[in-house]
Structure formats: structure tokens, C-alpha cells
Design a protein around this motif. Sequence first.
Motif, PDB file in Angstrom:
ATOM      1  N   ALA A   7       0.833  -1.200   0.000  1.00  0.00           N
ATOM      2  CA  ALA A   7       0.000   0.000   0.000  1.00  0.00           C
ATOM      3  C   ALA A   7       0.870   1.254   0.000  1.00  0.00           C
ATOM      4  O   ALA A   7       0.658   2.185  -0.793  1.00  0.00           O
ATOM      5  CB  ALA A   7      -0.929  -0.004   1.213  1.00  0.00           C
ATOM      6  N   ILE A   8       1.857   1.273   0.890  1.00  0.00           N
ATOM      7  CA  ILE A   8       2.729   2.443   0.976  1.00  0.00           C
ATOM      8  C   ILE A   8       3.622   2.544  -0.256  1.00  0.00           C
ATOM      9  O   ILE A   8       3.785   3.627  -0.846  1.00  0.00           O
ATOM     10  CB  ILE A   8       3.596   2.382   2.248  1.00  0.00           C
ATOM     11  N   THR A   9       4.223   1.439  -0.664  1.00  0.00           N
ATOM     12  CA  THR A   9       5.133   1.484  -1.804  1.00  0.00           C
ATOM     13  C   THR A   9       4.391   1.821  -3.100  1.00  0.00           C
ATOM     14  O   THR A   9       4.938   2.498  -3.976  1.00  0.00           O
ATOM     15  CB  THR A   9       5.884   0.147  -1.967  1.00  0.00           C
ATOM     16  N   THR A  10       3.148   1.369  -3.217  1.00  0.00           N
ATOM     17  CA  THR A  10       2.363   1.680  -4.405  1.00  0.00           C
ATOM     18  C   THR A  10       1.989   3.153  -4.448  1.00  0.00           C
ATOM     19  O   THR A  10       1.996   3.784  -5.513  1.00  0.00           O
ATOM     20  CB  THR A  10       1.092   0.814  -4.457  1.00  0.00           C
ATOM     21  N   LEU A  11       1.642   3.715  -3.294  1.00  0.00           N
ATOM     22  CA  LEU A  11       1.347   5.147  -3.247  1.00  0.00           C
ATOM     23  C   LEU A  11       2.568   5.967  -3.643  1.00  0.00           C
ATOM     24  O   LEU A  11       2.464   6.960  -4.373  1.00  0.00           O
ATOM     25  CB  LEU A  11       0.872   5.547  -1.843  1.00  0.00           C
ATOM     26  N   LEU A  12       3.736   5.556  -3.177  1.00  0.00           N
ATOM     27  CA  LEU A  12       4.951   6.271  -3.523  1.00  0.00           C
ATOM     28  C   LEU A  12       5.302   6.107  -5.005  1.00  0.00           C
ATOM     29  O   LEU A  12       5.712   7.075  -5.655  1.00  0.00           O
ATOM     30  CB  LEU A  12       6.123   5.756  -2.674  1.00  0.00           C
ATOM     31  N   SER A  13       5.143   4.907  -5.533  1.00  0.00           N
ATOM     32  CA  SER A  13       5.632   4.620  -6.883  1.00  0.00           C
ATOM     33  C   SER A  13       4.577   4.849  -7.965  1.00  0.00           C
ATOM     34  O   SER A  13       4.682   5.769  -8.779  1.00  0.00           O
ATOM     35  CB  SER A  13       6.153   3.191  -6.949  1.00  0.00           C
ATOM     36  N   TYR A  14       3.535   4.019  -7.973  1.00  0.00           N
ATOM     37  CA  TYR A  14       2.541   4.091  -9.045  1.00  0.00           C
ATOM     38  C   TYR A  14       1.665   5.341  -8.951  1.00  0.00           C
ATOM     39  O   TYR A  14       1.201   5.852  -9.968  1.00  0.00           O
ATOM     40  CB  TYR A  14       1.655   2.845  -9.034  1.00  0.00           C
ATOM     41  N   PHE A  15       1.411   5.824  -7.731  1.00  0.00           N
ATOM     42  CA  PHE A  15       0.590   7.027  -7.566  1.00  0.00           C
ATOM     43  C   PHE A  15       1.391   8.268  -7.948  1.00  0.00           C
ATOM     44  O   PHE A  15       1.002   9.053  -8.811  1.00  0.00           O
ATOM     45  CB  PHE A  15       0.103   7.130  -6.115  1.00  0.00           C
ATOM     46  N   LEU A  16       2.542   8.460  -7.291  1.00  0.00           N
ATOM     47  CA  LEU A  16       3.296   9.691  -7.480  1.00  0.00           C
ATOM     48  C   LEU A  16       4.167   9.683  -8.743  1.00  0.00           C
ATOM     49  O   LEU A  16       4.253  10.702  -9.440  1.00  0.00           O
ATOM     50  CB  LEU A  16       4.183   9.936  -6.258  1.00  0.00           C
ATOM     51  N   GLY A  17       4.817   8.554  -9.041  1.00  0.00           N
ATOM     52  CA  GLY A  17       5.779   8.523 -10.139  1.00  0.00           C
ATOM     53  C   GLY A  17       5.239   9.025 -11.467  1.00  0.00           C
ATOM     54  O   GLY A  17       5.713  10.044 -11.996  1.00  0.00           O
ATOM     55  N   PRO A  18       4.245   8.339 -12.066  1.00  0.00           N
ATOM     56  CA  PRO A  18       3.734   8.779 -13.372  1.00  0.00           C
ATOM     57  C   PRO A  18       3.054  10.145 -13.319  1.00  0.00           C
ATOM     58  O   PRO A  18       3.192  10.951 -14.237  1.00  0.00           O
ATOM     59  CB  PRO A  18       2.727   7.682 -13.736  1.00  0.00           C
ATOM     60  N   TRP A  19       2.306  10.411 -12.238  1.00  0.00           N
ATOM     61  CA  TRP A  19       1.538  11.649 -12.140  1.00  0.00           C
ATOM     62  C   TRP A  19       2.448  12.864 -12.000  1.00  0.00           C
ATOM     63  O   TRP A  19       2.311  13.853 -12.736  1.00  0.00           O
ATOM     64  CB  TRP A  19       0.580  11.558 -10.952  1.00  0.00           C
ATOM     65  N   VAL A  20       3.390  12.815 -11.065  1.00  0.00           N
ATOM     66  CA  VAL A  20       4.301  13.937 -10.863  1.00  0.00           C
ATOM     67  C   VAL A  20       5.124  14.193 -12.125  1.00  0.00           C
ATOM     68  O   VAL A  20       5.345  15.352 -12.517  1.00  0.00           O
ATOM     69  CB  VAL A  20       5.221  13.679  -9.648  1.00  0.00           C
ATOM     70  N   THR A  21       5.559  13.117 -12.781  1.00  0.00           N
ATOM     71  CA  THR A  21       6.311  13.283 -14.029  1.00  0.00           C
ATOM     72  C   THR A  21       5.465  13.979 -15.081  1.00  0.00           C
ATOM     73  O   THR A  21       5.932  14.894 -15.777  1.00  0.00           O
ATOM     74  CB  THR A  21       6.793  11.915 -14.555  1.00  0.00           C
TER      75      THR A  21
END
Length: 429
Positions: free
Chosen positions: A365-379
Motif C-alpha cells: 500500500a505504501i510502496t504503491t502510493l509512492l511509486s505508481y501514484f506519485l511517479g507517473p503523475w508527478v512526471t
Amino acid sequence: MDMATIQTTNPPSSKLTSPWLVLAMLLLVSIVNFADRFLLTGLIGPIKAEFGLGDGMIGLLMGPAFVVLYVVAGIPLARLADRWSRKMIIAIGCVTWSLATIATGMAQDEVSLAIARAAVGIGEASFAAPAYSLLAAYFKPERRGLAFGLLGIATYVGQIIGQAGGPAIAEMHDWRVAFYLLGTIGIFVGVLMAVVVRDPVRVVSETAPAVTIPMLSLIKVLSRNASFVLMMLAFGLGALSGIAFGYWGPELFTRNYGLEPVVAKTAFAVNFGIAGLLGMLCFGAVSDRFAKRDMAWPVRLSALALGTATLVILAVTWSNSFALAKWLAIPAGLLGGGWSVGIYATLQYILPDRFRATATALFLAITTLLSYFLGPWVTGLLSQAFGDGTDSLKLALTVVIPIGFIASVIAMIASRRIEKDRALLEQQQ
């Protein structure tokens, strides 16, 4: 209270599926899982054109739209997996996300597209934690690195299918057809999983509580466990860096080298996908060899591989030569493809079976929020802010990718406490 532990051993009369057949079925389900995620990234061009979207909205669809319900549903589904059939949860989830994949192809605007991606997230939440828990029940600790490595190649097979196959289908027919086809295949695979695999029966023995630890108590226990927290941060930040590049890389190739979308995205998917696949397999085998000496070694190897891979994908991002980018894909894929295996294997090693799936879901849950949630969106947001073009995407990735260096350092720190923190978790009532 009845003081007994729930373990995944079976009565002599019970017939289990072959561990390798279980792994093969989980691999098949996982390929469908990742092919769906990468399919959207391979079809950014036609989807942007049809709905008039910018990079920010595409990043939202790739990240938050998928991740929010994935995370929300993941923990209760993993909790259920600690008590009920893991293989049925996976099978039902596969059918669910496959139906949502078909719905993605039926979307008429960005709202219905976002709803469909959110539904995909609900279905895919049923896979990771139950799958790793099921593999841990079938494979001994010293063999789990190879098993997890083999399961991990699904990421790269799925990448090739989604990023290379999707554009090819779109060019011949329509982008929607790719979603219809993948969804149909996924429904069949989900049904096959339910029929073929047998879930080990948890048998009570006399060493620890059979009653599942309450959720709030479990969260408190895990939050105080340094190895768990550090591996979670390392994995999440490392994946943030890698997912941002993996999701936006095909579009970068298209914009950077002036190639036809099918050519550029196929080149990205095949070169990085094949190298990543081999890296996952090699890392699993090497991890198992070093794990025989000390179970801290898989995490150390993850730290070294992640730091080096981060450096290489930065070089790919700024390469002006298509040929050089393809050559750099080899070390980037070999190292970037395998590093997660060491952390996954060590995570399953330190977690007791009675709350392994739930703890894995909290980790995810935490790692997905950091990676899949933030990674593509912030980029995507940064790219749009920088001009929504070729150079803007380079700049955005240059901001996000170096987070992998921080993750590498955290993973190395985590490796120092593995045995001590495993003993602390085993003692929890």
C-alpha cells in the motif's frame, strides 16, 4: 486464548499442486496484470488525440486513477487472504480487472476512462499480497529468490505486450481493440487459476497464536520494526524512480528520436523488457546463492543494483542517439529489472506466516502510493509545467529519476538489521 500458530503445512493425505505449476499459473496471471498497466502507456498518443488530453491528465490516469482504489482494496483483500483461499481471491480479482480492462476500451470521455482505470485497480489489488504469500507457502526461504525472480519476469513480459503489442494492434485496428483483446484473455486466465491451483491448508501447531493479530496492533508492530520500514521506503522510492521512467519512457523515445510511435515504443519495450526479464532471472538466482550465507545479502544486492540502474537510466534519458539508448537499455534492464527481488525475498523471510499476506499488503500500500501514484503523475505534471514537449519530459524525468539513489542508500541501511528484526516479529502475539 488458544496458543497455536497457523502454518501452511498440510496433512499427509492432502494433495498439493506442484510448486512449479503454482508458480507458472501465478506468472500467467501476473503477465495479464502488468500487460494491462503498460497497455495504457503504449497507447498514450491515440488516447491523447481522441480525448484531447495533456501529459498531466495522462499521468493522472496512469497513476492516481489506478492506484487509489488499488491501495484501499488491497489491505482488506490481503486480510481475507490470511483467512480464506488465496488462489480464489487471485482468480476472482483477475476476472474483475479483466472486465474493467474491457470497460477501458469502451470509455467515451476522460471521466469514464478514469472510472474504468479505478475499477482495474480494485481488481489488481487482489493479486500481489496473496500471490507472494502463496509462493512463500510452497517454496522454502532459500528458494524464494528464484521463485520471486521468475514471477517478477511478468513485469517485463507484460511491458512488451502492452507497450509493443498495444500500438501494433492500434495501428492495424483501433486502440480500443487492444483493451478488448487483453480483457478477454484475462477472464480465461482467471478461471484457469481457480481450476488448476490448490491452496495449502493452514494447520494449527503449538508455538504462537492462531488468532489473527488485530489490524491496529499489526500496524503498530510493523511501524516499530526498522527493517520493515526501511525496506518499505527503499522499495517505494526505488519503484517511484523506475516506474516514472518505465511508464513515460516509450513516449520519450517517440518524442526524442522523431520515430513512428510503433517503432519507438516497440524498441523501448523490447530492449528494456528483455534485459529486465533476464535481470530478474539472474538476480533471483544470485540472490538465492548469497542468501545461503546471510539473508541480509539479497537486500544489499538490491541496494547496489538499484543505485547503478538509476545512474544508467539517467544517461538514457539524455542520450541523443537512438542506438546508444538501445545499448544502454541492456545494463539498465539487467540491474533495474532484478533489484526488487532481493527486497521481496527478504520481506517474506522476516514476516511470520500468520500475518504475512496482510503485512505484505500494508507494505505494498505504501510502496504503491509512492511509486505508481506519485511517479507517473508527478512526471506528467512536471512535463506539462515545463512545456508539454520533448525537452519538458526529459527535464521532468531528470527531477524524478535520481530519487532512486536515495532508495539505494536506505536499502543498504536496512540490510544491517534483518535477523534481529525477524526475531522481533516472530515473538509478536
